[in-house]
Write a protein that holds these residues in place. Structure first.
Motif, PDB file in Angstrom:
ATOM      1  N   SER A 255       0.044   6.592  -5.433  1.00 28.35           N
ATOM      2  CA  SER A 255      -1.193   5.876  -5.727  1.00 28.35           C
ATOM      3  C   SER A 255      -1.989   6.590  -6.816  1.00 28.35           C
ATOM      4  CB  SER A 255      -2.037   5.752  -4.457  1.00 28.35           C
ATOM      5  OG  SER A 255      -3.288   5.161  -4.739  1.00 28.35           O
ATOM      6  N   GLU A 256      -2.126   7.886  -6.689  1.00 33.85           N
ATOM      7  CA  GLU A 256      -2.853   8.661  -7.698  1.00 33.85           C
ATOM      8  C   GLU A 256      -2.171   8.558  -9.046  1.00 33.85           C
ATOM      9  OE1 GLU A 256      -4.474  12.153  -4.659  1.00 33.85           O
ATOM     10  OE2 GLU A 256      -2.523  12.334  -5.634  1.00 33.85           O
ATOM     11  N   GLU A 257      -0.876   8.537  -9.036  1.00 34.61           N
ATOM     12  CA  GLU A 257      -0.122   8.437 -10.289  1.00 34.61           C
ATOM     13  C   GLU A 257      -0.400   7.133 -11.020  1.00 34.61           C
ATOM     14  OE1 GLU A 257       4.240   7.353 -10.697  1.00 34.61           O
ATOM     15  OE2 GLU A 257       4.263   9.539 -10.614  1.00 34.61           O
ATOM     16  N   GLN A 258      -0.489   6.028 -10.251  1.00 37.61           N
ATOM     17  CA  GLN A 258      -0.781   4.744 -10.872  1.00 37.61           C
ATOM     18  C   GLN A 258      -2.131   4.767 -11.582  1.00 37.61           C
ATOM     19  OE1 GLN A 258       1.049   1.922 -11.107  1.00 37.61           O
ATOM     20  NE2 GLN A 258       2.804   2.874 -10.107  1.00 37.61           N
ATOM     21  N   GLY A 395      -4.946  -0.439   3.164  1.00 40.49           N
ATOM     22  CA  GLY A 395      -5.023   0.738   2.304  1.00 40.49           C
ATOM     23  C   GLY A 395      -4.443   0.472   0.934  1.00 40.49           C
ATOM     24  N   LEU A 396      -3.355  -0.281   0.874  1.00 37.30           N
ATOM     25  CA  LEU A 396      -2.750  -0.618  -0.408  1.00 37.30           C
ATOM     26  C   LEU A 396      -3.654  -1.536  -1.223  1.00 37.30           C
ATOM     27  CD1 LEU A 396       0.957  -1.168   0.669  1.00 37.30           C
ATOM     28  CD2 LEU A 396       0.021   0.765  -0.610  1.00 37.30           C
ATOM     29  N   GLU A 397      -4.344  -2.448  -0.533  1.00 30.97           N
ATOM     30  CA  GLU A 397      -5.287  -3.313  -1.238  1.00 30.97           C
ATOM     31  C   GLU A 397      -6.384  -2.482  -1.900  1.00 30.97           C
ATOM     32  OE1 GLU A 397      -5.672  -7.428  -0.858  1.00 30.97           O
ATOM     33  OE2 GLU A 397      -3.914  -6.420  -1.674  1.00 30.97           O
ATOM     34  N   ARG A 398      -6.885  -1.463  -1.192  1.00 30.88           N
ATOM     35  CA  ARG A 398      -7.910  -0.598  -1.780  1.00 30.88           C
ATOM     36  C   ARG A 398      -7.343   0.162  -2.971  1.00 30.88           C
ATOM     37  NH1 ARG A 398      -9.124   0.018   3.789  1.00 30.88           N
ATOM     38  NH2 ARG A 398      -7.892   1.926   3.913  1.00 30.88           N
ATOM     39  N   ASP A 399      -6.104   0.640  -2.836  1.00 26.78           N
ATOM     40  CA  ASP A 399      -5.466   1.329  -3.970  1.00 26.78           C
ATOM     41  C   ASP A 399      -5.325   0.394  -5.167  1.00 26.78           C
ATOM     42  OD1 ASP A 399      -5.235   3.656  -2.520  1.00 26.78           O
ATOM     43  OD2 ASP A 399      -3.125   3.365  -2.009  1.00 26.78           O
ATOM     44  N   ALA A 400      -4.942  -0.829  -4.920  1.00 25.54           N
ATOM     45  CA  ALA A 400      -4.762  -1.793  -6.015  1.00 25.54           C
ATOM     46  C   ALA A 400      -6.077  -2.042  -6.741  1.00 25.54           C
ATOM     47  CB  ALA A 400      -4.188  -3.101  -5.468  1.00 25.54           C
ATOM     48  N   HIS A 401      -7.168  -2.141  -6.004  1.00 27.82           N
ATOM     49  CA  HIS A 401      -8.472  -2.347  -6.645  1.00 27.82           C
ATOM     50  C   HIS A 401      -8.853  -1.140  -7.499  1.00 27.82           C
ATOM     51  CE1 HIS A 401      -9.137  -6.126  -4.775  1.00 27.82           C
ATOM     52  NE2 HIS A 401      -9.278  -5.659  -3.536  1.00 27.82           N
ATOM     53  N   ARG A 402      -8.517   0.073  -7.053  1.00 28.68           N
ATOM     54  CA  ARG A 402      -8.808   1.281  -7.837  1.00 28.68           C
ATOM     55  C   ARG A 402      -8.042   1.251  -9.158  1.00 28.68           C
ATOM     56  NH1 ARG A 402      -6.581   5.804  -5.211  1.00 28.68           N
ATOM     57  NH2 ARG A 402      -7.599   7.096  -6.784  1.00 28.68           N
ATOM     58  N   VAL A 403      -6.777   0.859  -9.098  1.00 28.80           N
ATOM     59  CA  VAL A 403      -5.970   0.795 -10.317  1.00 28.80           C
ATOM     60  C   VAL A 403      -6.514  -0.264 -11.263  1.00 28.80           C
ATOM     61  CG1 VAL A 403      -3.676   0.297 -11.254  1.00 28.80           C
ATOM     62  CG2 VAL A 403      -3.902   1.657  -9.159  1.00 28.80           C
ATOM     63  N   GLU A 404      -6.833  -1.439 -10.736  1.00 26.34           N
ATOM     64  CA  GLU A 404      -7.332  -2.529 -11.578  1.00 26.34           C
ATOM     65  C   GLU A 404      -8.642  -2.148 -12.260  1.00 26.34           C
ATOM     66  OE1 GLU A 404      -7.905  -7.380 -11.381  1.00 26.34           O
ATOM     67  OE2 GLU A 404      -7.236  -6.246  -9.621  1.00 26.34           O
ATOM     68  N   ALA A 405      -9.519  -1.438 -11.516  1.00 26.99           N
ATOM     69  CA  ALA A 405     -10.812  -1.051 -12.080  1.00 26.99           C
ATOM     70  C   ALA A 405     -10.686   0.034 -13.139  1.00 26.99           C
ATOM     71  CB  ALA A 405     -11.733  -0.565 -10.956  1.00 26.99           C
ATOM     72  N   ALA A 406      -9.549   0.735 -13.179  1.00 27.01           N
ATOM     73  CA  ALA A 406      -9.397   1.868 -14.094  1.00 27.01           C
ATOM     74  C   ALA A 406      -9.065   1.453 -15.512  1.00 27.01           C
ATOM     75  CB  ALA A 406      -8.310   2.822 -13.578  1.00 27.01           C
ATOM     76  N   SER A 407      -8.728   0.174 -15.753  1.00 25.65           N
ATOM     77  CA  SER A 407      -8.337  -0.257 -17.098  1.00 25.65           C
ATOM     78  C   SER A 407      -8.601  -1.738 -17.286  1.00 25.65           C
ATOM     79  CB  SER A 407      -6.852   0.021 -17.352  1.00 25.65           C
ATOM     80  OG  SER A 407      -6.393  -0.655 -18.502  1.00 25.65           O
ATOM     81  N   PRO A 408      -9.431  -2.113 -18.250  1.00 21.29           N
ATOM     82  CA  PRO A 408      -9.695  -3.543 -18.472  1.00 21.29           C
ATOM     83  C   PRO A 408      -8.496  -4.291 -19.018  1.00 21.29           C
ATOM     84  CG  PRO A 408     -10.759  -2.219 -20.169  1.00 21.29           C
ATOM     85  CD  PRO A 408     -10.240  -1.254 -19.136  1.00 21.29           C
ATOM     86  N   VAL A 409      -7.597  -3.615 -19.717  1.00 15.50           N
ATOM     87  CA  VAL A 409      -6.460  -4.293 -20.344  1.00 15.50           C
ATOM     88  C   VAL A 409      -5.226  -4.257 -19.450  1.00 15.50           C
ATOM     89  CG1 VAL A 409      -4.889  -4.314 -22.325  1.00 15.50           C
ATOM     90  CG2 VAL A 409      -7.330  -3.833 -22.665  1.00 15.50           C
ATOM     91  N   PHE A 410      -4.961  -3.124 -18.799  1.00 17.15           N
ATOM     92  CA  PHE A 410      -3.700  -2.939 -18.087  1.00 17.15           C
ATOM     93  C   PHE A 410      -3.842  -2.892 -16.566  1.00 17.15           C
ATOM     94  CE2 PHE A 410      -3.528  -0.955 -22.262  1.00 17.15           C
ATOM     95  CZ  PHE A 410      -2.404  -1.549 -22.810  1.00 17.15           C
ATOM     96  N   GLY A 411      -5.074  -2.805 -16.061  1.00 23.53           N
ATOM     97  CA  GLY A 411      -5.271  -2.581 -14.637  1.00 23.53           C
ATOM     98  C   GLY A 411      -4.655  -3.639 -13.744  1.00 23.53           C
TER      99      GLY A 411
END
Length: 515
Positions: A255-258, A395-411
């Protein structure tokens, strides 16, 4: 753990089921013999001296060590390997906890050293990333990058477990979504527990011995750095000259890697957008990173509603857009002109072919289009064999939201990657790998400050995790995933280390496109 997308060379943004659907290998376990042919002719007028080692891996039966020889013969597949290469198979235990039990065949390929016997150091084993990338296919494809080392080494690569001709995985006609994990378990249940990186690292030590080397000389890229570092942890006294280029971060879980990776690819895109605005007439991404994000969002919305034709009956949707742009960015500044032209064709003419074809032709070993060898299946299976991280769906849903929020183009595209091992039928080995290698010879770790796939902070952490006096960090101020041999300073430092054992001075920085 996970490169160009991992684990490190894994492709982010795809679920386990989608990865399995993308490529299913139908070959049987005994498929290795199809690409061997005996009695390869000699290639050198000077009689070749074969090396021998006297330190076999501990705990293995004599039939696999002193009683086994590699029978090299002319390769019949892939076509690019039919001239100038030798192939062989190596028998190893399926389960190293039961070394007298079932054995498997590991497929090997070799390009013999061209220099005189007196100058030969031994074999240099290469891993090009993944997980899921075939070394038997990869060595002929990438030989030009490593050719300067042929004066001192035989160049050797292999198909790791679950890849190509080495116990290929069968998943039948994988169903939609996560049901594909069950299909893999149904068809390959006997193999899935034994294809993780730690098992392949033990194969490397037997390979080292059978190649005739007292110590392993190794060059791993992206995910290949995870394999090399795990080897160093398991066999520190057998470490020779190890190069870990574009290293994965051994301290991050999946998750952290993503999150780290999506931030890195966004930063690389922002640098491209700034360059494009300053240097390209009618830049397709506008006047800078903020405008680029807005234009990409509009383009993604358009493709979500109606994918663009990409030639050959293919279509390009919003997720494809993000991944293809990411593939171009792995090339560094060399990929920027092509990317600008491809985005112009897509935005102005709804033509997705240049973006799609350019990514397939130039993408990294990990993120480029998957070859028809089951590499998507292997990527998922090896990653999930390595990682014991198993969150519940919330927990995976929360991880997915973190990834999506980290990048407007690729999240959005990358966020699906957190589900990679959801509902996988077997437990993984560890949350993060053990790579400490006290007592090992110095290991050269090469990191690029603008790497969009394995971010540079991971290189620093890899060097530290290997241990004081072991990990030696060489920094390259370069864009792109991987800097050897593109950066001359890096190439010279790496080649010097592999030829002499001398590492660069602590704190050495190679200037490049980001300097």
């Amino acid at each position: 753990m996970s490169d160009a997308h991992p684990i490190r060379n894994r492709r982010p943004g795809l679920s386990a089921g989608a990865l399995i659907l993308a490529g299913v290998l139908l070959a049987a376990i005994g498929a290795v013999g199809a690409w061997l042919q005996r009695d390869a002719p000699g290639r050198s007028a000077e009689p070749r001296t074969e090396f021998t080692a006297d330190n076999p891996p501990a705990g293995l039966p004599a039939a696999l060590t002193t009683g086994q020889r590699l029978h090299w013969s002319r390769c019949t597949s892939p076509p690019a390997a039919r001239t100038g290469y030798d192939c062989a198979v190596m028998k190893t235990p399926l389960d190293y906890r039961k070394p007298d039990g079932r054995t498997i065949d590991v497929a090997l390929i070799r390009r013999k050293a061209t220099g005189p016997n007196a100058r030969r150091i031994g074999s240099l084993v290469l891993n090009f990333g993944g997980p899921g990338v075939s070394g038997v296919r990869g060595l002929p494809e990438r030989i030009n990058q490593y050719e300067p080392l042929l004066d001192r080494y035989d160049l050797v690569s292999f198909d790791p477990r679950g890849v190509g001709a080495t116990i290929p995985l069968r998943c039948g006609k994988a169903a939609e979504g996560h049901e594909g994990a069950g299909a893999c378990a149904e068809h390959s249940r006997a193999l899935l527990p034994y294809i993780g990186t730690a098992h392949t690292a033990r194969d490397l030590d037997l390979m080292r011995y059978l190649l005739g080397d007292e110590r392993l000389h190794y060059f791993g890229v992206s995910y290949g750095t995870a394999l090399g570092a795990v080897y160093a942890h398991l066999h520190p006294s057998h470490v020779g000259r190890l190069v870990l280029e574009a290293p994965v971060d051994p301290t991050e879980d999946l998750s952290e890697e993503q999150v780290s990776q999506v931030k890195a690819v966004q930063a690389a895109f922002d640098r491209f957008a700034a360059h494009c605005a300053a240097r390209v007439r009618r830049c397709p991404t506008g006047d800078g990173p903020e405008e680029a994000a807005r234009r990409m969002a509009r383009l993604a919305d358009r493709l979500e509603k109606k994918p663009a034709p990409a030639g050959g009956g293919r279509e390009l949707d919003a997720d494809d857009l993000a991944h293809r742009v990411g593939d171009h960015l792995t090339r560094g500044t060399d990929g920027w002109p092509t990317l600008a032209k491809a985005l112009t064709a897509l935005i102005d003419h709804n033509d997705g072919a240049p973006l799609d074809e350019g990514a397939a032709a130039t993408g990294s070993a990990d993120r480029g289009a998957a070859p028809p060898d089951g590499s998507r299946v292997a990527l998922t299976a090896i990653t999930c064999a390595d990682s014991s991280l198993r969150r519940d769906f919330d927990g995976l849903e929360r991880d997915a939201h973190r990834v999506e929020a980290a990048s407007p183009v690729f999240g959005a595209a990358w966020s699906a990657g957190v589900y990679l091992c959801y509902d996988w039928p077997f437990d993984g080995e560890r949350v993060t790998p053990r790579v400490d290698a006290d007592g090992a010879a110095p290991v050269l770790v090469v990191g690029g400050t603008g790497d969009p796939t394995t971010p540079y902070p991971g290189a620093r952490r890899m060097a530290r995790a290997l241990g004081d006096g072991v990990g030696v960090l060489l920094t390259a101020e370069e864009e792109g995933h991987g800097t050897y041999p593109q950066n001359r300073c890096v190439m010279e430092a790496v080649n010097t280390y592999l030829r002499t054992g001398r590492t660069p001075a602590t704190g050495t920085v190679c200037r490049g496109t980001m300097s």
